[in-house]
Motif scaffolding. Structure first.
Motif, PDB file in Angstrom:
ATOM      1  N   CYS A 191      37.950  49.126  43.080  1.00 32.77           N
ATOM      2  CA  CYS A 191      37.604  47.924  43.527  1.00 32.77           C
ATOM      3  C   CYS A 191      36.822  48.361  45.042  1.00 32.77           C
ATOM      4  CB  CYS A 191      38.643  46.909  44.033  1.00 32.77           C
ATOM      5  SG  CYS A 191      39.844  46.050  42.685  1.00 32.77           S
ATOM      6  N   ALA A 192      35.933  47.558  45.437  1.00 30.66           N
ATOM      7  CA  ALA A 192      35.405  47.666  46.680  1.00 30.66           C
ATOM      8  C   ALA A 192      36.452  47.413  47.833  1.00 30.66           C
ATOM      9  CB  ALA A 192      34.420  46.617  46.916  1.00 30.66           C
ATOM     10  N   THR A 193      36.204  47.767  49.200  1.00 30.46           N
ATOM     11  CA  THR A 193      37.253  47.436  50.277  1.00 30.46           C
ATOM     12  C   THR A 193      36.569  46.244  50.980  1.00 30.46           C
ATOM     13  OG1 THR A 193      36.194  48.881  51.874  1.00 30.46           O
ATOM     14  CG2 THR A 193      37.721  49.823  50.486  1.00 30.46           C
ATOM     15  N   ALA A 194      37.221  45.621  51.709  1.00 29.90           N
ATOM     16  CA  ALA A 194      36.457  44.321  52.460  1.00 29.90           C
ATOM     17  C   ALA A 194      35.475  45.063  53.446  1.00 29.90           C
ATOM     18  CB  ALA A 194      37.647  43.691  53.252  1.00 29.90           C
ATOM     19  N   GLN A 195      35.627  46.140  54.081  1.00 28.76           N
ATOM     20  CA  GLN A 195      34.953  46.871  54.950  1.00 28.76           C
ATOM     21  C   GLN A 195      33.520  47.075  54.351  1.00 28.76           C
ATOM     22  OE1 GLN A 195      35.513  47.454  58.294  1.00 28.76           O
ATOM     23  NE2 GLN A 195      33.354  47.562  58.175  1.00 28.76           N
ATOM     24  N   GLU A 196      33.864  47.518  52.906  1.00 28.85           N
ATOM     25  CA  GLU A 196      32.397  47.764  52.135  1.00 28.85           C
ATOM     26  C   GLU A 196      31.684  46.583  52.067  1.00 28.85           C
ATOM     27  OE1 GLU A 196      33.321  51.719  49.643  1.00 28.85           O
ATOM     28  OE2 GLU A 196      34.365  49.788  49.093  1.00 28.85           O
ATOM     29  N   ILE A 197      32.126  45.305  52.058  1.00 26.56           N
ATOM     30  CA  ILE A 197      31.457  44.252  51.721  1.00 26.56           C
ATOM     31  C   ILE A 197      30.956  43.830  53.239  1.00 26.56           C
ATOM     32  CG2 ILE A 197      31.223  41.864  50.910  1.00 26.56           C
ATOM     33  CD1 ILE A 197      31.806  44.184  48.945  1.00 26.56           C
ATOM     34  N   ALA A 198      31.512  43.905  54.167  1.00 24.09           N
ATOM     35  CA  ALA A 198      31.249  43.611  55.350  1.00 24.09           C
ATOM     36  C   ALA A 198      29.919  44.558  55.926  1.00 24.09           C
ATOM     37  CB  ALA A 198      32.710  43.596  56.640  1.00 24.09           C
ATOM     38  N   ASN A 199      29.893  45.932  55.598  1.00 26.53           N
ATOM     39  CA  ASN A 199      29.034  46.610  56.093  1.00 26.53           C
ATOM     40  C   ASN A 199      27.705  46.009  55.759  1.00 26.53           C
ATOM     41  OD1 ASN A 199      30.851  48.350  57.392  1.00 26.53           O
ATOM     42  ND2 ASN A 199      30.730  49.862  55.607  1.00 26.53           N
ATOM     43  N   ALA A 200      27.746  45.362  54.096  1.00 22.59           N
ATOM     44  CA  ALA A 200      26.339  44.928  53.833  1.00 22.59           C
ATOM     45  C   ALA A 200      26.071  43.674  54.565  1.00 22.59           C
ATOM     46  CB  ALA A 200      26.705  44.647  52.409  1.00 22.59           C
ATOM     47  N   ALA A 201      27.012  42.843  54.759  1.00 27.18           N
ATOM     48  CA  ALA A 201      26.777  41.571  55.467  1.00 27.18           C
ATOM     49  C   ALA A 201      26.462  41.755  56.917  1.00 27.18           C
ATOM     50  CB  ALA A 201      28.261  40.769  55.341  1.00 27.18           C
ATOM     51  N   VAL A 216      46.683  39.786  41.583  1.00 27.91           N
ATOM     52  CA  VAL A 216      46.492  40.328  39.969  1.00 27.91           C
ATOM     53  C   VAL A 216      47.281  41.543  39.814  1.00 27.91           C
ATOM     54  CG1 VAL A 216      44.935  40.641  38.306  1.00 27.91           C
ATOM     55  CG2 VAL A 216      44.307  38.882  39.674  1.00 27.91           C
ATOM     56  N   GLU A 217      46.973  42.452  40.774  1.00 23.48           N
ATOM     57  CA  GLU A 217      47.619  43.507  40.460  1.00 23.48           C
ATOM     58  C   GLU A 217      49.291  43.670  40.415  1.00 23.48           C
ATOM     59  OE1 GLU A 217      47.371  48.219  42.175  1.00 23.48           O
ATOM     60  OE2 GLU A 217      47.641  46.515  43.567  1.00 23.48           O
ATOM     61  N   THR A 218      49.672  42.651  41.323  1.00 20.85           N
ATOM     62  CA  THR A 218      51.093  42.374  41.510  1.00 20.85           C
ATOM     63  C   THR A 218      51.781  41.545  40.223  1.00 20.85           C
ATOM     64  OG1 THR A 218      50.853  42.238  43.737  1.00 20.85           O
ATOM     65  CG2 THR A 218      52.829  41.420  43.012  1.00 20.85           C
ATOM     66  N   ASN A 219      50.875  40.549  39.804  1.00 21.16           N
ATOM     67  CA  ASN A 219      51.523  39.575  39.023  1.00 21.16           C
ATOM     68  C   ASN A 219      50.927  39.852  37.461  1.00 21.16           C
ATOM     69  OD1 ASN A 219      52.768  38.100  40.840  1.00 21.16           O
ATOM     70  ND2 ASN A 219      50.779  37.078  41.537  1.00 21.16           N
ATOM     71  N   GLN A 220      49.853  40.450  37.178  1.00 24.48           N
ATOM     72  CA  GLN A 220      49.261  40.727  36.110  1.00 24.48           C
ATOM     73  C   GLN A 220      48.700  42.327  36.036  1.00 24.48           C
ATOM     74  OE1 GLN A 220      46.416  36.982  36.358  1.00 24.48           O
ATOM     75  NE2 GLN A 220      47.021  37.128  34.246  1.00 24.48           N
ATOM     76  N   PRO A 221      49.829  43.386  36.167  1.00 18.23           N
ATOM     77  CA  PRO A 221      49.205  44.866  36.150  1.00 18.23           C
ATOM     78  C   PRO A 221      48.339  45.182  35.131  1.00 18.23           C
ATOM     79  CG  PRO A 221      51.511  44.507  35.751  1.00 18.23           C
ATOM     80  CD  PRO A 221      51.080  43.010  36.231  1.00 18.23           C
ATOM     81  N   ASP A 222      48.636  44.727  33.830  1.00 11.67           N
ATOM     82  CA  ASP A 222      47.979  45.153  32.593  1.00 11.67           C
ATOM     83  C   ASP A 222      46.445  44.706  32.786  1.00 11.67           C
ATOM     84  OD1 ASP A 222      50.046  46.294  31.852  1.00 11.67           O
ATOM     85  OD2 ASP A 222      50.598  44.899  30.396  1.00 11.67           O
ATOM     86  N   PHE A 223      46.302  43.171  33.142  1.00 13.52           N
ATOM     87  CA  PHE A 223      45.073  42.815  33.127  1.00 13.52           C
ATOM     88  C   PHE A 223      44.229  43.247  34.343  1.00 13.52           C
ATOM     89  CE2 PHE A 223      42.223  39.508  35.272  1.00 13.52           C
ATOM     90  CZ  PHE A 223      41.437  39.400  34.110  1.00 13.52           C
ATOM     91  N   PHE A 224      44.937  43.799  35.433  1.00 13.77           N
ATOM     92  CA  PHE A 224      44.230  44.306  36.552  1.00 13.77           C
ATOM     93  C   PHE A 224      43.620  45.792  36.173  1.00 13.77           C
ATOM     94  CE2 PHE A 224      44.367  47.566  40.091  1.00 13.77           C
ATOM     95  CZ  PHE A 224      43.518  46.672  40.854  1.00 13.77           C
ATOM     96  N   LYS A 225      44.517  46.574  35.391  1.00  7.48           N
ATOM     97  CA  LYS A 225      44.126  47.748  34.818  1.00  7.48           C
ATOM     98  C   LYS A 225      42.931  47.613  33.891  1.00  7.48           C
ATOM     99  CE  LYS A 225      48.520  50.132  35.048  1.00  7.48           C
ATOM    100  NZ  LYS A 225      49.755  50.446  34.364  1.00  7.48           N
ATOM    101  N   GLN A 226      43.082  46.480  32.806  1.00  7.40           N
ATOM    102  CA  GLN A 226      41.581  46.360  32.143  1.00  7.40           C
ATOM    103  C   GLN A 226      40.490  46.145  33.072  1.00  7.40           C
ATOM    104  OE1 GLN A 226      42.770  43.304  29.529  1.00  7.40           O
ATOM    105  NE2 GLN A 226      44.735  44.414  28.562  1.00  7.40           N
TER     106      GLN A 226
END
Length: 256
Positions: A218-228, A198-208
């Motif tokens: 955003c969260a990192t994948a590691q932050e979600i992994a820690n919870a799981a 999304v950031e690459t293809n729709q940068p304005d939407f990503f910022k919104q």
């Protein structure tokens, strides 16, 4: 904090990239043996090699998770190869967007039936593990989209059905020491992931979208992994039937 994962055996669906890979790496770093599956055979090979490099037993295979019988056969094989299954993580997702019938079908067949078939195959292993050690765990990665709705989209309802299923399974298996929990992430950013695209293809939407998050990121994948991984571990042995929201407070609902 010791999560008591050393020597445990874990099976992860969608374990070669993003959240799934972070979960696999974290489990292995804690001393758990790991089996992973994904579609891309090359990514599976690379992941297994990296996990073995952490000093644990690792195995994996290229599996089409929408092929129920094939998935169940692989889980049975992985359980035998590892010597049991203490932890099952269902992370694979179609990420199909929109309200077209095909999107509903993709999300149902991969996200929902993938979890259903995986648990059916792993349940005998998990039950034996719980009987032997007092604890086994099934963790499903869902989404905060399950709890919020801005339009009639297929993705959120399919994730919501997983949370509902997990609660029922948790109550059904609680007396046997087999716990079932879900993790609902918000925006998660990793290279090649949805929000990276999304950031690459729709940068304005990503910022919104980013601006709606009080953390400003955003969260990192590691932050979600820690919870799981915490929910999968004996350190959370009295936690079952829970849906852990890890969304940086992007949702404004009160989680009673």
């Amino acid at each position: 904090m010791d999560l008591h994962l050393k020597g445990k055996n874990a099976v992860i669906l969608g374990g070669t990239r993003g959240i799934g890979r972070a979960i696999a790496d974290t489990l292995a770093a804690e001393g758990a043996n790991v089996a992973v599956c994904a579609r891309n055979a090359g990514q599976v090979t690379e992941t297994v090699k990296a996990l073995e490099g952490l000093g644990v037993k690792a195995t994996g295979a290229s599996v089409d998770i929408t092929d129920g019988e094939g998935l169940k056969a692989w889980i049975a094989s992985a359980g035998k190869e590892l010597g049991g299954i203490d932890i099952l993580v269902s992370n694979a997702g179609a990420m199909a967007q929109g309200n077209a019938p095909d999107a509903w079908k993709q999300n149902f067949e991969l996200d929902v039936l993938g979890a259903v078939n995986a648990f059916e195959a792993a349940e005998p292993f998990l039950t034996r593990a719980a009987k032997a050690s007092g604890d086994a765990a099934f963790v499903i990665i869902t989404s905060i989209s399950a709890a919020v709705a801005d339009r009639g989209d297929s993705y959120g309802p399919m994730k919501a059905s997983l949370i509902h299923m997990a609660k029922g399974l948790a109550r059904q298996h609680a007396a046997n020491g087999l716990r079932v929990n879900t993790v609902s992430p918000g925006m998660v950013y990793f290279e090649g992931g949805v929000w990276h695209m999304v950031e690459t293809n729709q940068p304005d939407f990503f910022k919104q979208a980013l601006a709606r998050n009080p953390t400003g990121r955003c969260a990192t994948a590691q932050e979600i992994a820690n919870a799981a991984v915490f929910l999968a571990s004996p350190a959370s042995s009295y936690t079952t039937g829970s849906n852990l929201i890890v969304d940086g407070a992007i949702s404004n609902r009160v989680n009673f």
